[in-house]
Design a protein around this motif. Structure first.
Motif, PDB file in Angstrom:
ATOM      1  N   GLY A  77       0.842  -1.191   0.000  1.00 38.16           N
ATOM      2  CA  GLY A  77       0.000   0.000   0.000  1.00 38.16           C
ATOM      3  C   GLY A  77       0.876   1.238   0.000  1.00 38.16           C
ATOM      4  O   GLY A  77       1.754   1.389  -0.845  1.00 38.16           O
ATOM      5  N   SER A  78       0.681   2.102   0.995  1.00 37.16           N
ATOM      6  CA  SER A  78       1.451   3.346   1.078  1.00 37.16           C
ATOM      7  C   SER A  78       2.726   3.202   1.915  1.00 37.16           C
ATOM      8  O   SER A  78       3.475   4.143   2.083  1.00 37.16           O
ATOM      9  N   ARG A  79       2.982   1.996   2.429  1.00 41.50           N
ATOM     10  CA  ARG A  79       4.163   1.773   3.277  1.00 41.50           C
ATOM     11  C   ARG A  79       5.308   1.171   2.473  1.00 41.50           C
ATOM     12  O   ARG A  79       5.092   0.303   1.637  1.00 41.50           O
ATOM     13  N   HIS A  80       6.516   1.668   2.768  1.00 39.25           N
ATOM     14  CA  HIS A  80       7.724   1.238   2.068  1.00 39.25           C
ATOM     15  C   HIS A  80       8.783   0.845   3.089  1.00 39.25           C
ATOM     16  O   HIS A  80       9.088   1.628   3.994  1.00 39.25           O
ATOM     17  N   GLY A  81       9.347  -0.344   2.960  1.00 41.31           N
ATOM     18  CA  GLY A  81      10.444  -0.788   3.809  1.00 41.31           C
ATOM     19  C   GLY A  81      11.768  -0.490   3.132  1.00 41.31           C
ATOM     20  O   GLY A  81      11.960  -0.852   1.967  1.00 41.31           O
ATOM     21  N   LEU A  82      12.662   0.194   3.828  1.00 43.07           N
ATOM     22  CA  LEU A  82      13.954   0.570   3.276  1.00 43.07           C
ATOM     23  C   LEU A  82      15.091  -0.030   4.072  1.00 43.07           C
ATOM     24  O   LEU A  82      15.004  -0.132   5.291  1.00 43.07           O
ATOM     25  N   ARG A  83      16.157  -0.351   3.375  1.00 43.51           N
ATOM     26  CA  ARG A  83      17.408  -0.768   3.995  1.00 43.51           C
ATOM     27  C   ARG A  83      18.413   0.327   3.703  1.00 43.51           C
ATOM     28  O   ARG A  83      18.491   0.845   2.581  1.00 43.51           O
ATOM     29  N   PHE A  84      19.181   0.721   4.719  1.00 40.26           N
ATOM     30  CA  PHE A  84      20.185   1.761   4.524  1.00 40.26           C
ATOM     31  C   PHE A  84      21.295   1.264   3.606  1.00 40.26           C
ATOM     32  O   PHE A  84      21.707   0.106   3.684  1.00 40.26           O
ATOM     33  N   VAL A  85      21.766   2.145   2.733  1.00 38.29           N
ATOM     34  CA  VAL A  85      22.903   1.845   1.861  1.00 38.29           C
ATOM     35  C   VAL A  85      23.885   2.999   1.966  1.00 38.29           C
ATOM     36  O   VAL A  85      23.512   4.131   2.279  1.00 38.29           O
ATOM     37  N   ARG A  86      25.132   2.706   1.704  1.00 40.32           N
ATOM     38  CA  ARG A  86      26.149   3.753   1.708  1.00 40.32           C
ATOM     39  C   ARG A  86      26.113   4.492   0.390  1.00 40.32           C
ATOM     40  O   ARG A  86      25.811   3.906  -0.654  1.00 40.32           O
ATOM     41  N   ARG A  87      26.462   5.764   0.466  1.00 40.61           N
ATOM     42  CA  ARG A  87      26.555   6.548  -0.763  1.00 40.61           C
ATOM     43  C   ARG A  87      27.658   5.978  -1.624  1.00 40.61           C
ATOM     44  O   ARG A  87      28.726   5.659  -1.139  1.00 40.61           O
ATOM     45  N   ARG A  88      27.386   5.884  -2.896  1.00 39.76           N
ATOM     46  CA  ARG A  88      28.398   5.405  -3.827  1.00 39.76           C
ATOM     47  C   ARG A  88      29.378   6.524  -4.098  1.00 39.76           C
ATOM     48  O   ARG A  88      28.980   7.671  -4.308  1.00 39.76           O
ATOM     49  N   SER A  89      30.657   6.198  -4.071  1.00 40.25           N
ATOM     50  CA  SER A  89      31.655   7.236  -4.324  1.00 40.25           C
ATOM     51  C   SER A  89      31.696   7.541  -5.819  1.00 40.25           C
ATOM     52  O   SER A  89      31.516   6.660  -6.657  1.00 40.25           O
ATOM     53  N   ARG A  90      31.926   8.803  -6.114  1.00 40.38           N
ATOM     54  CA  ARG A  90      32.019   9.235  -7.510  1.00 40.38           C
ATOM     55  C   ARG A  90      33.440   9.006  -7.990  1.00 40.38           C
ATOM     56  O   ARG A  90      34.391   9.385  -7.347  1.00 40.38           O
ATOM     57  N   LYS A  91      33.559   8.386  -9.166  1.00 43.38           N
ATOM     58  CA  LYS A  91      34.885   8.158  -9.736  1.00 43.38           C
ATOM     59  C   LYS A  91      35.210   9.315 -10.669  1.00 43.38           C
ATOM     60  O   LYS A  91      34.379   9.761 -11.439  1.00 43.38           O
ATOM     61  N   SER A  92      36.447   9.793 -10.593  1.00 44.98           N
ATOM     62  CA  SER A  92      36.876  10.924 -11.421  1.00 44.98           C
ATOM     63  C   SER A  92      37.252  10.459 -12.797  1.00 44.98           C
ATOM     64  O   SER A  92      37.733   9.425 -13.030  1.00 44.98           O
TER      65      SER A  92
END
Length: 92
Positions: A77-92
């Motif tokens: 329905g209107s509920r969402h289960g989330l798992r924390f993730v780390r930010r992906r590092s940007r490659k130069s």
């Protein structure tokens, strides 16, 4: 048995798909070390990565903006289960 203890809460947050500009309102219903439960009128696809933004107040009364990143694991329905993730590092 759950892996992490969940803490009930009712915190207004802003939510958006990673890489998008528009935010939508949501409510954080519970929080644990591994993730959180959100309620949103908008529907987010399972597997999508989202940013969650909300304010906290420190002991001195100063407001601090917090931003977390998570992956939508399930939706009912209107509920969402989330798992924390780390930010992906940007490659130069």
């Amino acid at each position: 048995m759950r892996r992490f203890t969940r803490f009930r809460t009712k915190v207004n947050v802003m939510l958006r798909l990673v890489g998008r500009f528009s935010w939508t309102r949501a409510v954080m219903l519970n929080l644990s070390e591994g993730g959180l439960l959100l309620q949103s009128e908008d529907s987010f696809p399972i597997g999508s990565e989202v940013e969650i933004e909300f304010n906290t107040v420190d002991a001195g009364g100063k407001k601090n903006k917090r931003r977390l990143r998570g992956e939508i694991l399930w939706r009912r329905g209107s509920r969402h289960g989330l798992r924390f993730v780390r930010r992906r590092s940007r490659k130069s």
